[in-house]
Write a protein that holds these residues in place. Structure first.
Motif, PDB file in Angstrom:
ATOM      1  N   GLN A  73       0.856  -1.189   0.000  1.00 21.00           N
ATOM      2  CA  GLN A  73       0.000   0.000   0.000  1.00 21.00           C
ATOM      3  C   GLN A  73       0.894   1.241   0.000  1.00 21.00           C
ATOM      4  N   GLY A  74       0.289   2.388   0.082  1.00 21.22           N
ATOM      5  CA  GLY A  74       1.070   3.619   0.206  1.00 21.22           C
ATOM      6  C   GLY A  74       1.389   4.307  -1.117  1.00 21.22           C
ATOM      7  N   GLY A  75       1.015   3.679  -2.225  1.00 17.39           N
ATOM      8  CA  GLY A  75       1.200   4.321  -3.521  1.00 17.39           C
ATOM      9  C   GLY A  75       2.656   4.356  -3.962  1.00 17.39           C
ATOM     10  N   ALA A  76       2.841   4.729  -5.219  1.00 15.12           N
ATOM     11  CA  ALA A  76       4.207   4.907  -5.723  1.00 15.12           C
ATOM     12  C   ALA A  76       4.924   5.951  -4.876  1.00 15.12           C
ATOM     13  N   SER A  77       4.166   6.895  -4.339  1.00 11.70           N
ATOM     14  CA  SER A  77       4.777   7.969  -3.543  1.00 11.70           C
ATOM     15  C   SER A  77       5.513   7.422  -2.322  1.00 11.70           C
ATOM     16  N   SER A  78       5.041   6.337  -1.721  1.00 15.09           N
ATOM     17  CA  SER A  78       5.771   5.748  -0.590  1.00 15.09           C
ATOM     18  C   SER A  78       7.067   5.099  -1.059  1.00 15.09           C
ATOM     19  N   MET A 101       7.758  15.814 -13.577  1.00 19.66           N
ATOM     20  CA  MET A 101       7.197  16.109 -12.255  1.00 19.66           C
ATOM     21  C   MET A 101       7.349  14.944 -11.276  1.00 19.66           C
ATOM     22  N   TRP A 102       7.225  13.714 -11.796  1.00 21.03           N
ATOM     23  CA  TRP A 102       7.301  12.580 -10.872  1.00 21.03           C
ATOM     24  C   TRP A 102       8.743  12.291 -10.466  1.00 21.03           C
ATOM     25  N   SER A 103       9.689  12.406 -11.409  1.00 22.02           N
ATOM     26  CA  SER A 103      11.095  12.231 -11.006  1.00 22.02           C
ATOM     27  C   SER A 103      11.465  13.270  -9.967  1.00 22.02           C
ATOM     28  N   TYR A 147      14.950   6.112 -12.196  1.00 21.03           N
ATOM     29  CA  TYR A 147      14.370   6.921 -13.280  1.00 21.03           C
ATOM     30  C   TYR A 147      12.882   6.626 -13.430  1.00 21.03           C
ATOM     31  N   THR A 148      12.243   7.458 -14.224  1.00 20.89           N
ATOM     32  CA  THR A 148      10.801   7.353 -14.455  1.00 20.89           C
ATOM     33  C   THR A 148      10.604   7.074 -15.946  1.00 20.89           C
ATOM     34  N   PRO A 149      10.427   5.807 -16.321  1.00 20.53           N
ATOM     35  CA  PRO A 149      10.349   5.460 -17.746  1.00 20.53           C
ATOM     36  C   PRO A 149       9.258   6.231 -18.482  1.00 20.53           C
ATOM     37  N   ASN A 150       8.148   6.511 -17.789  1.00 21.37           N
ATOM     38  CA  ASN A 150       7.089   7.300 -18.425  1.00 21.37           C
ATOM     39  C   ASN A 150       6.624   8.379 -17.459  1.00 21.37           C
ATOM     40  N   GLU A 151       6.837   9.625 -17.864  1.00 23.86           N
ATOM     41  CA  GLU A 151       6.371  10.759 -17.061  1.00 23.86           C
ATOM     42  C   GLU A 151       4.920  11.040 -17.427  1.00 23.86           C
ATOM     43  N   THR A 152       4.045  10.702 -16.507  1.00 24.74           N
ATOM     44  CA  THR A 152       2.603  10.713 -16.727  1.00 24.74           C
ATOM     45  C   THR A 152       2.056  12.107 -17.042  1.00 24.74           C
ATOM     46  N   ILE A 153       2.663  13.122 -16.447  1.00 25.38           N
ATOM     47  CA  ILE A 153       2.140  14.484 -16.606  1.00 25.38           C
ATOM     48  C   ILE A 153       2.648  15.113 -17.904  1.00 25.38           C
ATOM     49  N   ALA A 171      13.034   1.637 -11.361  1.00 26.49           N
ATOM     50  CA  ALA A 171      12.110   2.307 -12.272  1.00 26.49           C
ATOM     51  C   ALA A 171      10.746   2.524 -11.626  1.00 26.49           C
ATOM     52  N   ASP A 172      10.289   3.779 -11.667  1.00 27.26           N
ATOM     53  CA  ASP A 172       8.903   4.088 -11.290  1.00 27.26           C
ATOM     54  C   ASP A 172       8.051   3.879 -12.532  1.00 27.26           C
ATOM     55  N   MET A 173       7.465   2.687 -12.629  1.00 29.91           N
ATOM     56  CA  MET A 173       6.699   2.323 -13.826  1.00 29.91           C
ATOM     57  C   MET A 173       5.206   2.527 -13.667  1.00 29.91           C
ATOM     58  N   SER A 174       4.814   3.421 -12.768  1.00 25.44           N
ATOM     59  CA  SER A 174       3.388   3.577 -12.459  1.00 25.44           C
ATOM     60  C   SER A 174       2.505   3.693 -13.697  1.00 25.44           C
ATOM     61  N   SER A 175       2.967   4.429 -14.706  1.00 21.58           N
ATOM     62  CA  SER A 175       2.081   4.676 -15.843  1.00 21.58           C
ATOM     63  C   SER A 175       2.507   3.940 -17.104  1.00 21.58           C
ATOM     64  N   THR A 176       3.404   2.966 -16.988  1.00 26.40           N
ATOM     65  CA  THR A 176       3.775   2.255 -18.224  1.00 26.40           C
ATOM     66  C   THR A 176       3.905   0.743 -18.031  1.00 26.40           C
ATOM     67  N   ALA A 192       5.112   0.346  -9.059  1.00 25.45           N
ATOM     68  CA  ALA A 192       4.001   1.013  -9.741  1.00 25.45           C
ATOM     69  C   ALA A 192       2.785   1.071  -8.838  1.00 25.45           C
ATOM     70  N   GLY A 193       2.180   2.246  -8.761  1.00 24.87           N
ATOM     71  CA  GLY A 193       0.848   2.345  -8.170  1.00 24.87           C
ATOM     72  C   GLY A 193      -0.123   1.668  -9.124  1.00 24.87           C
ATOM     73  N   ALA A 194      -1.165   1.038  -8.595  1.00 24.52           N
ATOM     74  CA  ALA A 194      -2.020   0.205  -9.448  1.00 24.52           C
ATOM     75  C   ALA A 194      -2.987   0.990 -10.326  1.00 24.52           C
TER      76      ALA A 194
HETATM   77  C1  LIG Z   1       0.638   8.480 -10.471  1.00 21.06           C
HETATM   78  C2  LIG Z   1       2.105   8.419 -10.362  1.00 21.06           C
HETATM   79  C3  LIG Z   1       2.762   8.449  -9.115  1.00 21.06           C
HETATM   80  C4  LIG Z   1       2.028   8.618  -7.821  1.00 21.06           C
HETATM   81  O1  LIG Z   1       1.373   7.468  -7.501  1.00 21.06           O
HETATM   82  P1  LIG Z   1       0.560   7.290  -6.136  1.00 21.06           P
HETATM   83  O2  LIG Z   1       0.171   5.865  -6.212  1.00 21.06           O
HETATM   84  O3  LIG Z   1      -0.592   8.250  -6.190  1.00 21.06           O
HETATM   85  O4  LIG Z   1       1.474   7.599  -5.022  1.00 21.06           O
HETATM   86  C5  LIG Z   1       4.136   8.334  -9.101  1.00 21.06           C
HETATM   87  N1  LIG Z   1       4.838   8.189 -10.245  1.00 21.06           N
HETATM   88  C6  LIG Z   1       4.249   8.161 -11.456  1.00 21.06           C
HETATM   89  C7  LIG Z   1       5.077   7.986 -12.685  1.00 21.06           C
HETATM   90  C8  LIG Z   1       2.866   8.276 -11.546  1.00 21.06           C
HETATM   91  O5  LIG Z   1       2.268   8.231 -12.748  1.00 21.06           O
END
Ligand SMILES: *Cc1c(COP(=O)(O)O)cnc(C)c1O
Length: 360
Positions: A73-78, A101-103, A147-153, A171-176, A192-194
């Protein structure tokens, strides 16, 4: 009932077939006499749900045996804190690629725990490009490279996997994640956050190479220590049971679609349709270098920002919703993860053409 084409960046669309399956199983899962939401996470029914979700994810992504899959739990932010806490392992610093923004948030959090060497920084150009491998100022003594393979914003996506030698790549792969085939063995940690491409919010997945587990900083909270979750199969405390179950249904759905190779083909085609229209028009624009354009999040602007409101209203009339861009970027953003059907992209492209004809 009408389901919109929802272009939200997250929480995002889920496949309709998955929601329907969940609906069928809502009151009683199997012959358990209860909903998944009401099950003990330690009972045999839930254990089978949890294990088959993990097995399906391993199969879909080809995760090697020397990696643990943690359902957190706690999201990618944790993870921005968990990564340094677990991976520094006595070293004083880590390398970060700052591409959006996420990096930037990951860097800020890591600075609380270690010296951050920003090995690449594309902020000057407004985060519209991907740094080349040759330009990375990597430190051979870094504990890891993040690194952040895909910058969501910004809608900026690496078109290569950085080469980091013996230094683990994180890798923060939250969006890829799950958007195409990938080689997990190139990474030390993938997280990755789900809520973008895996399932409902509340679940965070971390895929961690085993040799990186077990050496966390001394003051690491028990819940922030990968070892805690690795040792207990992510059942140290109550996991996000329902989100985990839903993620499992999504993994099955991906298998039914033909796996990540099929997803990748569809996703590339979907993204190309929008970028082709943007490039062939003077009315729409996208500032990202062509080699760094995201398949998952397509930001675009109209020639006149005064028309944004009319565009959003017209889109909504066709069931195309949540297209407003991130407040920091403006304009529009179409997030087109796995669950966005190609028909949604086709409807969007058709509407964009029409809107340009009427207002361009
Ligand atoms: C959405 C996102 C986050 C934040 O995710 P949370 O689960 O809300 O903490 C972090 N990194 C990337 C690349 C995101 O797209």
């Amino acid at each position: 009932m009408a389901r919109s084409y929802n272009f939200s960046a997250g929480p995002a669309m889920l496949p309709t077939a998955v929601i329907e399956r969940a609906q069928q199983e809502m009151l009683e899962w199997g012959d358990s006499g209860m909903s998944v939401m009401e099950m003990s996470h330690r009972g045999k029914d839930y254990m089978s749900i949890a294990q088959s979700a993990e097995a399906n994810l391993r199969e879909v992504m080809g995760i090697p045996d020397n990696y643990k899959v943690l359902f957190l739990q706690g999201g990618a932010s944790s993870q921005f804190a968990m990564v340094p806490m677990n991976l520094l392992q006595g070293k004083s610093g880590a390398d970060y690629l700052n591409t959006g923004m996420w990096s930037k948030k990951a860097v800020a959090e890591a600075k609380r725990y270690c010296d951050v060497n920003v090995a690449a920084d594309t902020s000057e150009g407004g985060f519209c490009s991907v740094p080349t491998q040759e330009s990375l100022k990597l430190n051979a003594d870094a504990a890891y490279v993040h690194y952040t393979p895909n910058e969501t914003i910004g809608g900026v996506e690496f078109d290569y996997v950085p080469e980091t030698g013996d230094v683990p790549l994180v890798a923060d792969m939250s969006s890829t994640i799950l958007s195409r085939p990938m080689d997990v063995s190139k990474y030390g940690v993938i997280y990755a956050g789900a809520q973008k491409n895996i399932g409902p919010a509340g679940l965070t997945i971390a895929i961690v190479r085993e040799d990186l587990i077990g050496n966390a900083m001394e003051n690491t909270p028990v819940m922030f220590n990968y070892e805690t979750h690795a040792k207990s199969d992510s059942m140290y405390n109550t996991p996000p049971t329902y989100s985990w179950y839903m993620a499992g249904l999504v993994f099955e759905w991906i298998k039914e679609q033909g796996g990540l190779a099929a997803m990748g083909e569809i996703n590339q085609r979907k993204a190309n349709k929008i970028y082709e229209l943007i490039d062939s028009s003077d009315f729409y624009g996208n500032p990202v270098d062509k080699n760094g354009r995201s398949w998952m999040n397509v930001p675009f602007t109209l020639a006149d920002a005064e028309l944004d409101g009319a565009f959003l209203a017209g889109a909504a009339e066709r069931g195309l919703v949540t297209l407003k861009g991130h407040r920091s970027v403006g304009g529009m953003r179409a997030s087109i993860y796995n669950a966005m059907p190609e028909s949604g992209v086709d409807t969007l492209v058709e509407f964009m053409k029409e809107f340009e004809q009427q207002n361009g």
